[in-house]
Write an enzyme that holds these catalytic residues in place. Structure first.
Site, short mmCIF file in Angstrom:
data_model
loop_
_atom_site.label_atom_id
_atom_site.label_comp_id
_atom_site.label_asym_id
_atom_site.label_seq_id
_atom_site.Cartn_x
_atom_site.Cartn_y
_atom_site.Cartn_z
N LYS A 23 16.64 34.26 -33.97
CA LYS A 23 15.71 33.16 -34.43
C LYS A 23 16.71 32.01 -34.78
O LYS A 23 16.61 31.45 -35.63
CB LYS A 23 15.19 33.69 -35.89
CG LYS A 23 14.22 32.71 -36.43
CD LYS A 23 12.61 32.74 -35.58
CE LYS A 23 11.68 31.72 -36.34
NZ LYS A 23 10.64 31.54 -35.21
N ASP B 124 14.82 46.88 -35.57
CA ASP B 124 13.83 47.75 -36.41
C ASP B 124 12.58 47.75 -35.91
O ASP B 124 11.68 48.61 -35.53
CB ASP B 124 14.03 47.73 -37.69
CG ASP B 124 13.20 48.75 -38.57
OD1 ASP B 124 13.00 49.81 -38.27
OD2 ASP B 124 12.47 48.38 -39.56
N TYR C 30 20.02 44.38 -43.61
CA TYR C 30 19.85 45.68 -44.44
C TYR C 30 21.31 45.68 -45.26
O TYR C 30 21.18 46.59 -46.08
CB TYR C 30 20.04 46.85 -43.26
CG TYR C 30 18.80 47.03 -42.85
CD1 TYR C 30 17.93 46.15 -42.26
CD2 TYR C 30 18.34 48.30 -42.72
CE1 TYR C 30 16.63 46.52 -41.51
CE2 TYR C 30 17.04 48.98 -42.20
CZ TYR C 30 16.34 47.98 -41.61
OH TYR C 30 15.01 48.19 -41.10
N ASP D 233 9.88 35.81 -32.48
CA ASP D 233 8.25 35.92 -32.32
C ASP D 233 8.00 35.92 -30.94
O ASP D 233 7.06 36.60 -30.60
CB ASP D 233 7.97 34.57 -33.12
CG ASP D 233 8.52 33.30 -32.60
OD1 ASP D 233 9.69 33.43 -32.16
OD2 ASP D 233 8.41 32.09 -33.24
N ASP E 21 10.14 49.62 -32.83
CA ASP E 21 8.60 50.41 -32.98
C ASP E 21 7.69 49.91 -32.19
O ASP E 21 6.80 50.62 -31.47
CB ASP E 21 8.19 49.90 -34.43
CG ASP E 21 8.57 51.09 -35.39
OD1 ASP E 21 9.68 51.87 -35.18
OD2 ASP E 21 7.89 51.30 -36.38
C1 IPM Z 1 14.46 53.50 -38.42
C2 IPM Z 1 13.64 53.49 -39.78
C3 IPM Z 1 14.76 53.16 -40.90
C4 IPM Z 1 15.19 51.48 -40.66
C5 IPM Z 1 14.37 53.35 -42.23
C6 IPM Z 1 14.06 54.91 -42.34
C7 IPM Z 1 15.30 53.00 -43.30
O1 IPM Z 1 12.66 52.50 -39.96
O2 IPM Z 1 15.72 54.03 -38.01
O3 IPM Z 1 14.12 52.35 -37.63
O4 IPM Z 1 14.63 50.79 -41.10
O5 IPM Z 1 16.35 51.41 -39.79
MG MG Z 2 12.21 51.62 -38.06
#
Ligand code: IPM
Ligand code: MG
Length: 375
Positions: free
Chosen positions: A210, A266, A142, A242, A270
């Site tokens: 990884k 990230d 990032y 993975d 999710d």
């Molecule tokens: C998160 C989001 C952010 C990230 C985006 C909005 C930049 O997906 O906080 O997980 O990738 O960190």
């Molecule tokens: Mg995210």
């Protein structure tokens, strides 16, 4: 006590969910005799509209002068075609970097009342799971070197291209790169956060990398093992990214604390939030060296639900609980917020995203009012 809170409501459903969280904060102030001085600040699309940039300097300065930041969500499709540096998301990345928020805590827990909402089978969920993802937040790909170039026929602009072409001439065309990179210092401090968290939980750390491919992951793994030496009571296991995506679905209960890089974190966070079945319920904390932190729901700005009184404010309300706990050391107050949320669920109230037959459907505002009342 008097606490100063920078409030960034942001875009989409951000303002309406933050308003509800502030009701709960007020209830805490009244009940326990605290003063929370809140200042509204602009960031994201809301700042682009007014100032033409996603993260005004005044916002960063005011955050620095506060004890904590409460953020709703940023992002609006209106700004989707903006160049990278001028998208609303830039506000989040800028805040993380400017405020030195290197540790992102993302709990993924199953609420008993909502266990049936998980997309996983009952046998897998069992009595639920409780995972804490510790994501490195200010390093890795990032924030690594990046660039966009135009390649001219036969010319290799850097070592990367030479490797790609193995010495052969490469065709002209566009070229872009983002580099995954970590220093020992960055790995050591996120490892320390993860082990400290594990000490307060089930004392198990799963480090995700990884290392079968990446040098940066091999350094990650080595430093994790070094830090583990100072935490003999905590077990450390290494997982490849993975494999982890499979293990999370196959048996989420095997995990306690998961520590990983910015990009892997990230993605995994999710996935982990989705399998709880209640993405509208999960809070997060982004912490730096001291007590200062930024607190936000893990979901986004959900533009299509804006102003419809149907967004679930609970993730933001639980973010307030995390703020009370981590930045202000107000454990009792944090518990009071969490208990109020549990009571809301136990009494059968549901916002549309978690509604099932036989429960009482309420909107954003009613949900916020009830939880503040229960405090
Ligand atoms: C998160 C989001 C952010 C990230 C985006 C909005 C930049 O997906 O906080 O997980 O990738 O960190
Ligand atoms: Mg995210």
């Amino acid at each position: 006590m008097n606490y100063k809170i920078a409030v960034i409501k942001g875009d989409g459903i951000g303002p309406e969910i933050v308003d509800q969280a502030l009701l709960t904060l007020n209830a805490i102030a009244t009940k326990y005799g605290h003063t929370f001085s809140c200042e509204d600040l602009l960031a994201g699309g809301a700042a682009l509209d007014v100032e033409g940039i996603p993260l005004p300097k005044a916002t960063v300065d005011a955050c620095r002068a506060s004890d904590a930041v409460l953020l709703g969500a940023v992002g609006d499709p209106k700004w989707d075609n903006e160049p990278g540096g001028n998208r609303p998301e830039k506000a989040i990345l800028g805040l993380r970097a400017e405020l030195g928020l290197f540790a992102n805590l993302r709990p993924a827990t199953v609420f008993d009342e909502l266990a049936s909402a998980s997309p996983l089978k009952k046998e897998i969920i069992g009595s639920g799971f409780d995972i804490l993802i510790v994501r490195e937040l200010t390093g890795g790909i990032y924030f690594g070197s990046r660039g966009t170039e135009i390649l001219t026929e036969g010319k290799a602009p850097n070592a990367l291209i030479e490797r790609l072409s193995e010495g052969r001439s490469i065709p002209a065309g566009r070229f872009a790169y983002d580099v995954e990179q970590y220093s020992e210092f960055e790995i050591r401090r996120i490892a320390t956060t993860a082990f400290e968290m594990a000490m307060k939980r089930d004392r198990r750390v799963a480090s995700v990398d990884k290392a079968n491919v990446l040098d940066s992951s091999r350094l990650w793994r080595a430093v994790m093992e070094e830090v583990q030496q100072s935490y003999p009571e905590v077990t450390l296991e290494h997982y490849y990214i993975d494999n982890t995506t499979q293990q999370l679905i196959k048996n989420p209960r095997q995990f306690d604390v998961i520590v990983t890089s910015n990009m892997f974190g990230d993605i995994l966070s999710d996935e982990a939030s989705q399998i709880t079945g209640s993405i509208g319920m999960l809070p997060s904390a982004s912490l730096g060296e001291g007590k200062f932190g930024l607190y936000e729901p893990i979901h986004g700005s959900a533009p299509k639900y804006t102003g419809l009184d149907r967004a679930n404010p609970i993730a933001t309300i639980l973010s307030v609980a995390m703020m009370l706990r981590y930045s202000f050391d107000l454990k009792q107050e944090a518990d009071a917020v969490e208990n109020a949320v549990k009571k809301f669920l136990a009494e059968g109230y549901r916002t549309p995203d978690i509604f099932t037959e036989g429960k009482t459907l309420v909107g954003t505002a009613e949900c916020g009012r009830l939880i503040a009342d229960f405090v």
